[in-house]
Design a protein around this motif. Structure first.
Motif, PDB file in Angstrom:
ATOM      1  N   THR A  27      93.663  87.360  87.461  1.00 19.31           N
ATOM      2  CA  THR A  27      93.968  88.066  88.704  1.00 19.31           C
ATOM      3  C   THR A  27      93.088  89.306  88.836  1.00 19.31           C
ATOM      4  N   GLU A  28      92.909  89.749  90.073  1.00 18.47           N
ATOM      5  CA  GLU A  28      92.145  90.953  90.364  1.00 18.47           C
ATOM      6  C   GLU A  28      93.106  92.087  90.688  1.00 18.47           C
ATOM      7  N   GLU A  33      88.483  90.777  96.646  1.00 18.78           N
ATOM      8  CA  GLU A  33      89.159  89.552  96.225  1.00 18.78           C
ATOM      9  C   GLU A  33      90.646  89.593  96.538  1.00 18.78           C
ATOM     10  N   GLU A  36      91.220  89.200 100.255  1.00 16.31           N
ATOM     11  CA  GLU A  36      90.974  87.827 100.693  1.00 16.31           C
ATOM     12  C   GLU A  36      91.952  86.830 100.070  1.00 16.31           C
ATOM     13  N   LYS A  38      92.421  86.007  96.796  1.00 15.09           N
ATOM     14  CA  LYS A  38      91.872  85.178  95.723  1.00 15.09           C
ATOM     15  C   LYS A  38      92.931  84.861  94.669  1.00 15.09           C
ATOM     16  N   ASN A  39      93.762  85.843  94.307  1.00 16.57           N
ATOM     17  CA  ASN A  39      94.787  85.633  93.284  1.00 16.57           C
ATOM     18  C   ASN A  39      95.771  84.541  93.713  1.00 16.57           C
ATOM     19  N   LYS A  41      95.276  82.191  95.883  1.00 18.17           N
ATOM     20  CA  LYS A  41      94.601  80.890  95.942  1.00 18.17           C
ATOM     21  C   LYS A  41      94.500  80.256  94.566  1.00 18.17           C
ATOM     22  N   HIS A  42      94.307  81.103  93.537  1.00 17.34           N
ATOM     23  CA  HIS A  42      94.256  80.585  92.171  1.00 17.34           C
ATOM     24  C   HIS A  42      95.560  79.886  91.815  1.00 17.34           C
ATOM     25  N   SER A  45      96.075  76.625  93.751  1.00 14.60           N
ATOM     26  CA  SER A  45      95.237  75.554  93.223  1.00 14.60           C
ATOM     27  C   SER A  45      95.852  74.946  91.957  1.00 14.60           C
ATOM     28  N   TRP A  81     101.141  90.242  95.391  1.00 11.55           N
ATOM     29  CA  TRP A  81      99.727  90.066  95.069  1.00 11.55           C
ATOM     30  C   TRP A  81      98.929  91.360  95.172  1.00 11.55           C
TER      31      TRP A  81
END
Length: 384
Positions: A27-28, A33, A36, A38-39, A41-42, A45, A81
């Protein structure tokens, strides 16, 4: 935010169910990130892959739906998040759900078995990395208990004054403290107060710090852990003068701790203390190498796991990011190896790590190049 501790770890390590899912994602903390997503989305997925595997394993739709609910709730939680560390670990079954925000940059990974995969969290339980952090400013005092993977506030409101005025009197008015070093490379600091007070500001600060020192000393002496101080540079020499605790760390975490959050305090503290955290591990590796030609070491997994169950292992070294699959037959003290994770086979490294901790031994996750015996993914230093 939830961070791992010993009780939580034991709960995870002891938990068994027909379907236990462990998820690890990097995670960021902040930046583009995070904005947007990103965490998120990880996790989405990983969860998509997991659901596909659960369906292939013929898990009922109702069970999948039950497991999905807390995961989806987490995915949809925008505020969650925004407050991340370097890694997120999630543990879920039809009747269990827990997650932990930890300062570990995991590779994205998931594990489906009848047990949780806790090996990545093992270093938090070795004890070598445990220390205290004193976050101190003239207007604020906080104490934390810290490991490589966690940080937890310690309640000290009844033990210490929370700000300088409480110790030296509320007639004290905040003044601009100026300091300068005499000569290049000098170490004598002069304080200049404004406002006409005759009080020596350094003396007042020292008086305050001495009260803090005396207040937390009894608590600190319960375990005699190293004490790391987080404060501005000019305050640390004064705290050292006031300190009477024998395990004060000589290097300060420089800066104002109020400029960051608890995760930032954890990150900055680890940057200073990390070399010390590896000392005991390095000593154990050296001891293994010195005894490598004796019966007090072994790198054979078929010998190590039975020895763990018999309480013979003092220290276990496991290659980080490695895996060995199989099954241990405790009645026969026999290790069965497998090429994959199917048909009831489990992570033998996860099993060995959990059991070593349970039997009072220590476990270190070690990069391949630092393993004492590199030909094996697990090395054991045995008790005499």
């Amino acid at each position: 935010m939830s961070m791992i501790n010993e009780n939580e770890f034991k709960k995870l390590a002891d938990y068994e169910h027909g379907t236990c899912i462990s998820i690890f994602i990097p995670t960021e903390r902040a930046g583009k990130e995070v904005l947007e997503g990103k965490n998120k989305k990880h996790l989405h997925s990983e969860w998509t892959q997991i659901k596909k595997k659960l369906k292939e394993d013929d898990l009922s739709e109702s069970s999948i739906e039950k497991i999905s609910k807390p995961i989806q709730k987490l995915i949809d939680d925008r505020d969650f998040w925004r407050h991340q560390s370097d890694g997120l670990a999630i543990f879920v079954s039809p009747d269990f759900f827990s997650y932990y925000t930890v300062p570990v940059n995991f590779e994205a990974y998931h594990y489906i078995s009848e047990e949780f995969y806790v090996k990545p969290l093992i270093p938090a339980l070795t004890g070598d990395a445990k220390f205290n952090v004193l976050s101190i400013q003239l207007e604020d005092v906080k104490l934390y208990e810290v490991t490589r993977y966690s940080i937890a506030p310690v309640e000290i409101d009844d033990l210490t004054p929370s700000r300088l005025e409480e110790r030296v009197g509320y007639d004290y008015k905040e003044r601009s403290l100026q300091f300068r070093t005499q000569g290049e490379g000098g170490d004598k600091t002069q304080f200049h107060g404004h406002g006409g007070s005759e009080r020596d500001e350094k003396t007042e600060i020292k008086q305050f710090f001495r009260a803090v020192d005396q207040g937390i000393k009894k608590y600190l002496q319960k375990e005699n852990l190293p004490l790391l101080v987080y404060c501005q540079d000019y305050l640390f020499p004064i705290y050292k003068e006031a300190n009477t605790y024998n395990h004060l760390f000589e290097t300060v975490v420089p800066g104002n701790p109020n400029d960051t959050d608890i995760l930032g305090i954890h990150k900055r503290s680890l940057e200073i203390f990390e070399p010390v955290m590896n000392e005991n591990r390095d000593k154990k590796i050296k001891k293994y190498e010195e005894l490598s030609s004796t019966e007090n070491t072994t790198s054979a997994l078929s010998d190590i796991i039975p020895a763990i169950y018999q309480g013979k292992v003092d220290t276990l070294f496991i290659e980080n990011r490695a895996e060995v699959w199989g099954k241990y037959h405790e009645d026969e003290m026999k290790v069965e190896f497998s090429e994959n994770h199917h048909d009831g086979k489990v992570s033998l490294l996860n099993l060995a790590a959990k059991k070593t901790i349970d039997m009072g031994g220590k476990v270190y996750l070690v990069e391949h190049e630092f393993m004492p015996q590199k030909k094996s993914k697990m090395n054991a230093l045995l008790r005499f």
